[in-house]
Design an enzyme around this catalytic site. Structure first.
Site, PDB file in Angstrom:
ATOM      1  N   CYS A 251      -8.255  36.345  -8.392  1.00 42.00           N
ATOM      2  CA  CYS A 251      -8.195  35.038  -9.037  1.00 42.00           C
ATOM      3  C   CYS A 251      -8.394  35.182 -10.554  1.00 42.00           C
ATOM      4  O   CYS A 251      -7.533  35.731 -11.220  1.00 42.00           O
ATOM      5  CB  CYS A 251      -9.194  34.083  -8.397  1.00 42.00           C
ATOM      6  SG  CYS A 251      -8.840  32.346  -8.798  1.00 42.00           S
TER       7      CYS A 251
ATOM      8  N   HIS B 209      -7.482  33.845  -3.270  1.00 44.20           N
ATOM      9  CA  HIS B 209      -8.743  34.464  -2.848  1.00 44.20           C
ATOM     10  C   HIS B 209      -8.556  35.108  -1.477  1.00 44.20           C
ATOM     11  O   HIS B 209      -8.559  34.397  -0.463  1.00 44.20           O
ATOM     12  CB  HIS B 209      -9.847  33.409  -2.760  1.00 44.20           C
ATOM     13  CG  HIS B 209     -10.350  32.941  -4.077  1.00 44.20           C
ATOM     14  ND1 HIS B 209     -11.338  33.600  -4.773  1.00 44.20           N
ATOM     15  CD2 HIS B 209     -10.008  31.873  -4.836  1.00 44.20           C
ATOM     16  CE1 HIS B 209     -11.595  32.956  -5.901  1.00 44.20           C
ATOM     17  NE2 HIS B 209     -10.784  31.910  -5.966  1.00 44.20           N
TER      18      HIS B 209
ATOM     19  N   GLU C 102     -10.708  36.751   0.171  1.00 45.30           N
ATOM     20  CA  GLU C 102     -11.946  36.577   0.935  1.00 45.30           C
ATOM     21  C   GLU C 102     -12.055  35.180   1.545  1.00 45.30           C
ATOM     22  O   GLU C 102     -12.927  34.925   2.385  1.00 45.30           O
ATOM     23  CB  GLU C 102     -13.167  36.874   0.051  1.00 45.30           C
ATOM     24  CG  GLU C 102     -13.540  35.802  -0.942  1.00 45.30           C
ATOM     25  CD  GLU C 102     -12.705  35.786  -2.211  1.00 45.30           C
ATOM     26  OE1 GLU C 102     -13.048  35.026  -3.131  1.00 45.30           O
ATOM     27  OE2 GLU C 102     -11.705  36.538  -2.283  1.00 45.30           O
TER      28      GLU C 102
END
Length: 215
Positions: free
Chosen positions: A85, A193, A195
C-alpha cells in the site's frame, strides 16, 4: 533420513506507519519467520524485507528517513523488498499527494521510476473495496492470482515510467497498477493489502516467502 524445509527470515520495517500486527500474522501464516524491526542493521541477515504502510506519502518518507539508504542498498544487492500500500507508493520516485496537501516535492525511494497520482475528479476517494486482479506479465509474486480479488484502500495510485513495471492491474473507472516491480525483479509492491485479502492475499504472501527462499 528426515529433512527440514527452510523458512524465510523476513524483516518487517517498523517506521511508525505500518499495519504491523496483521502483516506479521499474514507473513507467519505464509511460512515466514518474522522480525519486527526499527533497526536497518537487521536487513543484512534477512532473506527479504517488507515495507508496510498506511497514511500519507510525505509522513511515510519522513518517518522512513533512517531506512532510506539501507533500503536502497539492500535493493541494489538483490534482496527481495516488498512494499504494501503506502509502502508500495514509497518505492516510486515521487507523489502528487505531498503537493496536493501543500507539502511540496517529497522524494520517494526511486527504486521503481514513476509517480503516484490522484484519482481524477469525480471518482470517489478513497477507493475502497474488493477489486479483480488482472495479471499483465509473469513474476513470482503474481503466480496463481489472475482473476482473483484483493482489498484496496487508497486515493493515489502508481504511474510507473515504464509499462514493463506493471505486473498486474485492476479497474476503478480506469485501469491502474495493482502490482509493480523494478527492472531487476527483486523490488515489488502491491497497492492492495494482501494481509486483508483473504486467500488471495495469503497466496501472494506465500509467493513472496518462496521467492525469498529461492533467491
Amino acid at each position: 533420513m528426515s529433512t527440514t524445509q527452510r523458512t524465510a527470515e523476513v524483516v518487517l520495517v517498523d517506521y511508525g506507519l505500518g499495519n504491523l500486527r496483521s502483516a506479521t500474522r499474514g507473513l507467519e501464516r505464509a511460512g515466514a519467520e518474522v522480525t519486527l524491526t526499527d533497526d536497518p542493521a537487521d536487513f543484512d541477515a534477512a532473506d527479504g524485507i517488507v515495507l508496510p504502510g498506511v497514511g500519507a506519502f510525505s509522513e511515510g518518507m519522513d518517518n522512513a528517513g533512517p531506512f532510506r539508504e539501507p533500503l536502497v542498498e539492500a535493493a541494489a544487492d538483490g534482496k527481495p523488498l516488498f512494499g504494501i500500500c503506502l509502502g508500495m507508493q514509497m518505492l516510486l520516485t515521487s507523489s502528487e499527494e505531498a503537493e496536493h496537501v501543500g507539502q511540496g516535492d517529497v522524494k520517494g525511494l526511486d527504486l521503481i521510476p514513476g509517480r503516484n497520482v490522484r484519482f481524477d475528479e469525480g471518482q470517489k476517494v478513497p477507493h475502497m473495496g474488493w477489486n479483480e486482479l488482472s495479471v499483465q506479465r509473469e513474476h513470482p509474486i503474481s503466480d496463481g492470482i489472475d482473476g482473483e480479488y484483493a482489498y484496496f484502500v487508497h486515493s493515489y495510485y502508481a504511474a510507473p515510467d515504464s509499462d514493463d513495471a506493471v505486473v498486474a492491474t485492476t479497474d476503478y473507472d480506469i485501469d491502474f497498477p495493482a502490482i509493480v516491480v523494478n527492472e531487476a525483479g527483486n523490488v515489488f509492491g502491491t497497492q492492495f493489502h494482501p494481509e486483508k485479502s483473504g486467500e488471495t492475499g495469503l497466496r501472494i504472501l506465500r509467493n513472496f516467502v518462496e521467492y525469498c527462499i529461492e533467491r
